[in-house]
Design a protein around this motif. Sequence first.
Motif, PDB file in Angstrom:
ATOM      1  N   MET A 141     -34.195 -61.941  14.032  1.00 49.62           N
ATOM      2  CA  MET A 141     -33.509 -63.003  14.781  1.00 49.62           C
ATOM      3  C   MET A 141     -34.126 -63.170  16.171  1.00 49.62           C
ATOM      4  SD  MET A 141     -29.492 -62.355  13.810  1.00 49.62           S
ATOM      5  CE  MET A 141     -28.903 -63.326  15.176  1.00 49.62           C
ATOM      6  N   ILE A 142     -34.411 -62.050  16.825  1.00 46.81           N
ATOM      7  CA  ILE A 142     -35.030 -62.121  18.156  1.00 46.81           C
ATOM      8  C   ILE A 142     -36.365 -62.848  18.063  1.00 46.81           C
ATOM      9  CG2 ILE A 142     -36.111 -60.755  20.000  1.00 46.81           C
ATOM     10  CD1 ILE A 142     -33.979 -58.600  19.438  1.00 46.81           C
ATOM     11  N   TYR A 143     -37.184 -62.455  17.113  1.00 52.03           N
ATOM     12  CA  TYR A 143     -38.505 -63.059  16.963  1.00 52.03           C
ATOM     13  C   TYR A 143     -38.398 -64.548  16.617  1.00 52.03           C
ATOM     14  CZ  TYR A 143     -43.005 -64.297  15.038  1.00 52.03           C
ATOM     15  OH  TYR A 143     -44.179 -64.945  14.777  1.00 52.03           O
ATOM     16  N   LYS A 144     -37.580 -64.879  15.620  1.00 52.75           N
ATOM     17  CA  LYS A 144     -37.483 -66.272  15.166  1.00 52.75           C
ATOM     18  C   LYS A 144     -36.896 -67.185  16.246  1.00 52.75           C
ATOM     19  CE  LYS A 144     -39.137 -66.035  11.023  1.00 52.75           C
ATOM     20  NZ  LYS A 144     -40.364 -66.734  10.661  1.00 52.75           N
ATOM     21  N   LEU A 145     -35.881 -66.718  16.970  1.00 53.73           N
ATOM     22  CA  LEU A 145     -35.304 -67.546  18.037  1.00 53.73           C
ATOM     23  C   LEU A 145     -36.301 -67.779  19.168  1.00 53.73           C
ATOM     24  CD1 LEU A 145     -31.641 -66.206  18.188  1.00 53.73           C
ATOM     25  CD2 LEU A 145     -32.368 -68.518  17.560  1.00 53.73           C
ATOM     26  N   HIS A 146     -37.071 -66.760  19.502  1.00 53.45           N
ATOM     27  CA  HIS A 146     -38.095 -66.952  20.531  1.00 53.45           C
ATOM     28  C   HIS A 146     -39.163 -67.947  20.068  1.00 53.45           C
ATOM     29  CE1 HIS A 146     -36.431 -63.449  22.612  1.00 53.45           C
ATOM     30  NE2 HIS A 146     -37.113 -63.862  23.661  1.00 53.45           N
ATOM     31  N   ALA A 147     -39.563 -67.826  18.809  1.00 48.55           N
ATOM     32  CA  ALA A 147     -40.572 -68.745  18.277  1.00 48.55           C
ATOM     33  C   ALA A 147     -40.023 -70.167  18.202  1.00 48.55           C
ATOM     34  CB  ALA A 147     -41.029 -68.279  16.895  1.00 48.55           C
ATOM     35  N   PHE A 148     -38.787 -70.310  17.730  1.00 47.98           N
ATOM     36  CA  PHE A 148     -38.180 -71.638  17.601  1.00 47.98           C
ATOM     37  C   PHE A 148     -38.003 -72.316  18.950  1.00 47.98           C
ATOM     38  CE2 PHE A 148     -34.344 -74.333  17.398  1.00 47.98           C
ATOM     39  CZ  PHE A 148     -34.785 -75.264  16.463  1.00 47.98           C
ATOM     40  N   LEU A 149     -37.553 -71.564  19.946  1.00 43.67           N
ATOM     41  CA  LEU A 149     -37.319 -72.140  21.279  1.00 43.67           C
ATOM     42  C   LEU A 149     -38.549 -72.072  22.170  1.00 43.67           C
ATOM     43  CD1 LEU A 149     -33.774 -70.639  21.878  1.00 43.67           C
ATOM     44  CD2 LEU A 149     -34.342 -72.998  21.282  1.00 43.67           C
ATOM     45  N   GLN A 150     -39.635 -71.529  21.652  1.00 43.64           N
ATOM     46  CA  GLN A 150     -40.903 -71.385  22.363  1.00 43.64           C
ATOM     47  C   GLN A 150     -40.707 -70.699  23.717  1.00 43.64           C
ATOM     48  OE1 GLN A 150     -42.471 -75.374  22.446  1.00 43.64           O
ATOM     49  NE2 GLN A 150     -43.080 -75.277  20.297  1.00 43.64           N
ATOM     50  N   LEU A 151     -40.043 -69.563  23.667  1.00 40.48           N
ATOM     51  CA  LEU A 151     -39.796 -68.759  24.866  1.00 40.48           C
ATOM     52  C   LEU A 151     -40.678 -67.521  24.843  1.00 40.48           C
ATOM     53  CD1 LEU A 151     -35.887 -68.837  25.025  1.00 40.48           C
ATOM     54  CD2 LEU A 151     -37.472 -70.066  26.496  1.00 40.48           C
TER      55      LEU A 151
END
Length: 172
Positions: free
Chosen positions: A89-99
Amino acid sequence: MTNLLTNELLDYIGVAVEITLVALLILHVVWLRRFSSESIAVVVFLVVQSLGVLLKYPIRSAVSSYDVDVGRLVFYMTFAFIDIIGVLMIYKLHAFLQLRFSICSKYLAFSLQVFALLQIVRLLDRQIGLDLLGLVYKYSIPSINVSILIVMIFYTVKLIQNQKGFSGIRGI
């Protein structure tokens, strides 16, 4: 009696972690009003902790009473799975939000990986019959939870300082 009080204290620590995470999430939503890497860490840790609190006793009572070995397998593997899902979840949310990953998110991801490894090692320890890691398991999980919380509080305060210019000392 002492062991019961210790178990109660450890349960209270879990509840205190949950309450503090909710307070941090409210702080991120109300005060910071933007989604950051630290916000992702708070949300993911709240989800992981909540799932742990919700599933701990039902798994113990429902499955463990049926078959001890199956109960252990389901208990430890469920929590290892939840921890790995938290990392994803941490990885995917960062990738999705480009953070970019903050130190706070990296620390949480590393800690969740340690939790997953600890669950598997504890399962093996119990299944083999050694039971050498009982106290390590019992006290390390709440200790790591508190350390994660301290890191999250520190970086949330740092975010507030950067965004609002608040240093905590008048005149600076």
